[in-house]
Design an enzyme around this catalytic site. Structure first.
Site, PDB file in Angstrom:
ATOM      1  CG  HIS A  43      -0.225   0.241   2.395  1.00 17.94           C
ATOM      2  ND1 HIS A  43       0.424  -0.786   3.121  1.00 17.94           N
ATOM      3  CD2 HIS A  43      -0.271   1.270   3.297  1.00 17.94           C
ATOM      4  CE1 HIS A  43       0.764  -0.205   4.198  1.00 17.94           C
ATOM      5  NE2 HIS A  43       0.421   1.160   4.346  1.00 17.94           N
ATOM      6  CG  ASP A  44       2.250   3.376   2.974  1.00 18.57           C
ATOM      7  OD1 ASP A  44       1.568   3.978   2.471  1.00 18.57           O
ATOM      8  OD2 ASP A  44       2.591   3.577   4.303  1.00 18.57           O
ATOM      9  CE  LYS A  64       3.833   6.917   2.894  1.00 18.28           C
ATOM     10  NZ  LYS A  64       3.422   6.925   4.338  1.00 18.28           N
ATOM     11  CG  HIS A 121       1.725   7.553  -0.527  1.00 21.14           C
ATOM     12  ND1 HIS A 121       1.022   8.560   0.172  1.00 21.14           N
ATOM     13  CD2 HIS A 121       1.276   6.272  -0.506  1.00 21.14           C
ATOM     14  CE1 HIS A 121       0.249   8.016   1.044  1.00 21.14           C
ATOM     15  NE2 HIS A 121       0.456   6.636   0.743  1.00 21.14           N
ATOM     16  CG  HIS A 181      -3.978   7.626   2.119  1.00 20.82           C
ATOM     17  ND1 HIS A 181      -4.092   7.796   3.253  1.00 20.82           N
ATOM     18  CD2 HIS A 181      -3.075   7.247   1.708  1.00 20.82           C
ATOM     19  CE1 HIS A 181      -3.094   7.231   3.805  1.00 20.82           C
ATOM     20  NE2 HIS A 181      -2.120   6.878   3.016  1.00 20.82           N
ATOM     21  CG  ASP A 212      -2.232   3.186   6.104  1.00 25.46           C
ATOM     22  OD1 ASP A 212      -1.052   2.832   6.714  1.00 25.46           O
ATOM     23  OD2 ASP A 212      -2.384   4.045   5.453  1.00 25.46           O
TER      24      ASP A 212
END
Length: 242
Positions: free
Chosen positions: A96-97, A100, A125, A150, A178
């Site tokens: 999910h990240d 970044k 991101h 998000h 998250d």
């Protein structure tokens, strides 16, 4: 006698042909199984390599992806989702990240509040992560979860301002997982919350930031049973502890 012999010959030829075809099918099945196993191992190795890449980006979030993956999977199981969707949650939690990776370290590790420009960069991101995963067809079903994790239930999230049922359900699960881990671990810019305050934040955010049904299930399955949950994920806490 000749006609009888011809009949027996045809039957024998047919039996031999069937035996050959059966043997050939078995060989092909074994070959396909080996190929599938090789592809699966390659797939898992790719996941592991990317997971380590994400964790290496910031020591404060090391283990974060593993925990989000675990929380999302457990929540999906509690909701009675099919195995395929639970696997997607598990993989999406890891990735999910990943966007970044393309964010500057001085922004990720900033201890002060982000200025508007820096915040806009951080908000990119999910789109960057979706773009990275789009290069590999094996992750096509994971992309929507990464891209929309998000988004807020009331439409005030990012990157597209989706709301309610417009947000993929699995992405709504990932969002809660998250947020909970972010709340309960130390970050550069703030100290962690205790479980009760984190629970309060989730409950207060139900209907605005989060899907109420997901929050209800998450609280029952993860937060209220965290003494048990922690024993299964304690290895993921290195610089952080809860």
């Amino acid at each position: 006698d000749i006609k009888l012999l011809e009949l027996y010959s045809r039957q024998a030829a047919s039996a031999l042909n069937n035996a050959f075809l059966h043997s050939l099918v078995n060989m092909k099945n074994e070959e396909l199984t080996r190929t599938y196993d090789q592809l699966k191992n390659t797939y898992l190795d790719t996941i592991e390599a990317l997971r380590l890449t994400v964790d290496a980006k910031d020591e404060y979030t090391c283990g974060h992806s593993d925990r989000v993956s675990y929380f999302a999977k457990r929540t999906g199981e509690a909701l009675g989702l099919p195995d395929q969707e639970i696997e997607l949650l598990s993989i999406a939690g890891v990735f999910h990240d990943i966007g970044k990776i393309g964010t500057a370290d001085d922004i990720l590790r900033k201890t002060d509040k982000l200025d508007p420009t820096e915040y806009e960069i951080i908000k990119q991101h999910p789109l960057k992560g979706a773009h990275i995963l789009s290069a590999m067809s094996m992750f096509k079903d994971v992309i929507p979860l990464v891209k929309y994790h998000h988004e807020w239930y009331d439409g005030m999230g990012y990157s597209e301002g989706l709301k309610g049922e417009e947000i993929p359900f699995l992405a709504r699960i990932l969002s809660v997982a998250d947020a909970f881990d972010a709340m309960t671990t130390n970050r550069h810019y703030r100290a962690k919350l205790d479980l009760e305050h984190a629970k309060q934040q989730l409950v207060e955010g139900a209907g605005t930031q989060f899907d109420p049904w997901v929050v209800e299930t998450f609280v029952k399955e993860i937060v209220d049973r965290f003494d048990v949950v922690y024993q299964e994920i304690r290895h993921t806490y290195l610089t952080n502890s809860i």
